[in-house]
Design a protein around this motif. Structure first.
Motif, mmCIF file in Angstrom:
data_model
loop_
_atom_site.group_PDB
_atom_site.id
_atom_site.type_symbol
_atom_site.label_atom_id
_atom_site.label_comp_id
_atom_site.label_asym_id
_atom_site.label_seq_id
_atom_site.Cartn_x
_atom_site.Cartn_y
_atom_site.Cartn_z
ATOM 1 N N ALA A 97 48.554 73.822 50.380
ATOM 2 C CA ALA A 97 47.411 72.946 50.587
ATOM 3 C C ALA A 97 46.858 72.490 49.253
ATOM 4 N N VAL A 98 47.746 72.237 48.298
ATOM 5 C CA VAL A 98 47.354 71.747 46.989
ATOM 6 C C VAL A 98 48.335 70.639 46.621
ATOM 7 N N ASP A 99 48.072 69.968 45.518
ATOM 8 C CA ASP A 99 48.991 68.948 45.037
ATOM 9 C C ASP A 99 49.399 69.301 43.621
ATOM 10 N N TYR A 100 50.341 68.570 43.080
ATOM 11 C CA TYR A 100 50.811 68.834 41.728
ATOM 12 C C TYR A 100 51.147 67.515 41.051
ATOM 13 N N LEU A 101 51.080 67.500 39.732
ATOM 14 C CA LEU A 101 51.480 66.360 38.924
ATOM 15 C C LEU A 101 52.436 66.850 37.853
ATOM 16 N N LEU A 102 53.551 66.186 37.697
ATOM 17 C CA LEU A 102 54.499 66.538 36.653
ATOM 18 C C LEU A 102 54.165 65.798 35.368
ATOM 19 N N LYS A 103 54.343 66.486 34.238
ATOM 20 C CA LYS A 103 54.140 65.860 32.940
ATOM 21 C C LYS A 103 55.402 65.117 32.514
ATOM 22 N N PRO A 104 55.265 63.950 31.872
ATOM 23 C CA PRO A 104 54.044 63.157 31.736
ATOM 24 C C PRO A 104 53.661 62.544 33.080
ATOM 25 N N VAL A 105 52.386 62.392 33.321
ATOM 26 C CA VAL A 105 51.904 61.957 34.627
ATOM 27 C C VAL A 105 52.301 60.503 34.881
ATOM 28 N N ASP A 106 52.934 60.290 36.020
ATOM 29 C CA ASP A 106 53.348 58.957 36.428
ATOM 30 C C ASP A 106 52.215 58.286 37.213
ATOM 31 N N PRO A 107 51.818 57.060 36.860
ATOM 32 C CA PRO A 107 50.697 56.405 37.554
ATOM 33 C C PRO A 107 50.893 56.290 39.063
ATOM 34 N N GLU A 108 52.118 55.987 39.507
ATOM 35 C CA GLU A 108 52.352 55.866 40.945
ATOM 36 C C GLU A 108 52.208 57.218 41.637
ATOM 37 N N ARG A 109 52.685 58.279 40.979
ATOM 38 C CA ARG A 109 52.532 59.629 41.562
ATOM 39 C C ARG A 109 51.062 60.001 41.615
ATOM 40 N N LEU A 110 50.305 59.621 40.596
ATOM 41 C CA LEU A 110 48.871 59.905 40.588
ATOM 42 C C LEU A 110 48.167 59.139 41.705
#
Length: 253
Positions: A97-110
């Motif tokens: 029930a959480v989300d994640y962002l991979l580095k470097p952060v992609d604008p579309e993923r954000l």
């Protein structure tokens, strides 16, 4: 107005994420930007933000540590982990029930993360999920460096060689750190933040923004009605304050 904190120890990545968030979610107010886990935990307790963006690997308290404490410090805060690893961990994130962002952060993923955060919250983060994430991360974590063994410290005109195991606690003093042993105090030209990267995390724990204590030197922990705590030490008369969010971490040790 939705609120968030951003915790990332790399300044450029932190600034980049803040700028991307401002474009992807203009209504979001960033109430704190933190460069370590202790600052993130204190910011969560102070602001009770709707979202906390937490780098998994930070000096001292990791993103996992902060998230575990946030379950009690601010239960409504939704956690988004920031990670450089795209193996093993991702599957666990996807099922939580959480989300994640991979580095470097992609604008579309954000953008996808923002849409998820703007939707009604799910069941929320819990200790079992954090344990699963931590187990996954062990498979991709970098091998830790050998922990510090000796410290060269100044006491007046004298330079002392101090065995790290003999240190009772470290206390921040501006850009320096006071090293406290049963025999007395000395000074080193290294800030608390840098010490956290070289001390054995199974022995030394941060109990306050300005204090790291040797767990073997603790005689007792006393909690008051406000949620804060006090440490009694084995070989020193003074006591050490533990801020409320750090008390949560003690209960999970």
């Amino acid at each position: 107005m939705p609120t968030a904190i951003v915790a990332e120890d790399e300044a450029l990545l932190r600034q980049s994420l803040v700028e991307l968030l401002q474009r992807a979610w203009p209504e979001l107010e960033i109430v704190a930007e933190c460069d370590d886990g202790a600052g993130a935990l204190e910011a969560i307790e102070q602001h009770r933000p709707g979202v906390a963006f937490l780098d998994i690997r930070m000096p001292g308290l990791t993103g996992m540590d902060v998230a575990a404490a946030a379950i009690e410090a601010s239960p409504a805060t939704r956690i988004v982990f920031i990670t450089a690893y795209d193996q093993y961990a991702v599957e666990a994130f996807e099922h939580g029930a959480v989300d994640y962002l991979l580095k470097p952060v992609d604008p579309e993923r954000l953008d996808a993360t923002v849409r998820r955060l703007q939707s009604p919250p799910g069941p929320g983060l819990d200790a079992a999920l954090l344990d699963a994430l931590a187990a996954r991360m062990k498979g991709v974590a970098l091998a830790p460096a050998e922990p510090l063994t000796w410290i060269t410290a100044s006491a007046g005109r004298e330079t002392r060689l101090i065995l790290v195991d003999d240190v009772i606690y470290f206390r921040a003093d501006h850009k320096y750190t006071v090293v406290v042993t049963a025999e007395g105090e000395a000074l080193i030209r290294k800030p608390i933040r840098d010490l956290l990267e070289v001390l054995d995390p199974t022995v030394f724990k941060q109990v306050h923004r300005s204090t790291i204590v040797n767990l073997r030197a603790i005689a007792a922990i006393v909690r008051d009605d406000s949620g804060r705590g006090t440490l009694r030490l084995r070989n020193r008369e003074e006591t050490l304050p533990v801020s409320a969010p750090f008390m949560t971490l003690f209960r999970h040790m």
